[in-house]
Design an enzyme around this catalytic site. Structure first.
Site, PDB file in Angstrom:
ATOM      1  N   THR A 183       8.233  37.877 124.366  1.00 16.87           N
ATOM      2  CA  THR A 183       9.499  38.611 124.378  1.00 16.87           C
ATOM      3  C   THR A 183       9.223  40.042 124.813  1.00 16.87           C
ATOM      4  O   THR A 183       8.133  40.574 124.592  1.00 16.87           O
ATOM      5  CB  THR A 183      10.181  38.605 122.996  1.00 16.87           C
ATOM      6  OG1 THR A 183       9.370  39.306 122.077  1.00 16.87           O
ATOM      7  CG2 THR A 183      10.428  37.171 122.513  1.00 16.87           C
TER       8      THR A 183
ATOM      9  N   VAL B 133      10.214  43.147 123.875  1.00 20.97           N
ATOM     10  CA  VAL B 133       9.883  44.195 122.910  1.00 20.97           C
ATOM     11  C   VAL B 133       8.510  43.949 122.285  1.00 20.97           C
ATOM     12  O   VAL B 133       7.737  44.884 122.080  1.00 20.97           O
ATOM     13  CB  VAL B 133      10.984  44.325 121.831  1.00 20.97           C
ATOM     14  CG1 VAL B 133      10.596  45.345 120.778  1.00 20.97           C
ATOM     15  CG2 VAL B 133      12.308  44.718 122.483  1.00 20.97           C
ATOM     16  N   CYS B 134       8.176  42.693 122.023  1.00 21.40           N
ATOM     17  CA  CYS B 134       6.853  42.369 121.477  1.00 21.40           C
ATOM     18  C   CYS B 134       5.774  42.758 122.471  1.00 21.40           C
ATOM     19  O   CYS B 134       4.753  43.354 122.107  1.00 21.40           O
ATOM     20  CB  CYS B 134       6.759  40.892 121.133  1.00 21.40           C
ATOM     21  SG  CYS B 134       7.940  40.355 119.873  1.00 21.40           S
ATOM     22  N   ALA B 135       5.988  42.439 123.732  1.00 21.80           N
ATOM     23  CA  ALA B 135       5.026  42.797 124.772  1.00 21.80           C
ATOM     24  C   ALA B 135       4.869  44.312 124.860  1.00 21.80           C
ATOM     25  O   ALA B 135       3.747  44.819 125.000  1.00 21.80           O
ATOM     26  CB  ALA B 135       5.474  42.210 126.112  1.00 21.80           C
TER      27      ALA B 135
END
Length: 169
Positions: free
Chosen positions: A57, A59-61
């Site tokens: 995803t 934001v996680c990245a």
């Protein structure tokens, strides 16, 4: 138990994050080479736990990239990027992104991590995955900062995490 949102929709965690001042629970997680790593492997170092649902995803990245960049200048500090992604997916992402300063690890084998750290989502669209959180552990193994990000789609507060880290060194 704490409440977070995902796209504005409420979701609950199974427990609360470890409190500041508490000894951080030990864990066994899986590295990209399928070997296991424990918090106790980093005794004597500061450890930043960047916890999130999936590296796939946006934001996680971003959080993995941000912690990787900042980790390059940190002494005696390890950054663990923790999700339930399979180690193969973590390795693919980190290789493509040039992630070298943060260590991707998976709790896909260890359901107790999400329960002990209070990040497993109990309901909602991401049920069973990790909520977004940051936990900073000092070299003595005590939690010196924690943040459960209220909206899973938002980035954590990097500045507060790194300030807490610097205050312990």
């Amino acid at each position: 138990m704490a409440e977070v949102t995902l796209g504005g929709n409420p979701s609950n965690t199974v427990a609360d994050l470890p409190a500041e001042g508490q000894t951080a629970p030990n864990f066994k997680l899986v590295k990209t080479d399928m070997s296991e790593v424990s918090l106790s492997d980093f005794k004597g170092k500061s450890v930043i736990l960047n916890i999130f649902p999936s590296v796939d995803t946006e934001v996680c990245a971003m959080s993995v990239r941000e912690f990787n960049e900042k980790a390059a200048s940190l002494d005696n500090t390890v950054v663990l990027c923790i999700s339930k992604d399979l180690p193969f997916a973590q390795a693919r992402f980190c290789g493509a992104e040039g992630i070298e300063n943060a260590i991707p690890v998976s709790n896909f084998r260890n359901d107790s991590f999400g329960k002990e750290y209070g990040v497993e989502l109990a309901d909602g669209g991401f049920k069973g995955l990790n909520a977004r959180a940051v936990v900073v552990v000092n070299p003595e193994g005590k939690v010196v900062y924690n943040q459960l990000v209220p909206e899973i789609g938002n980035e954590p507060d990097y500045e507060k995490a790194f300030k807490a880290l610097k205050d312990t060194q």
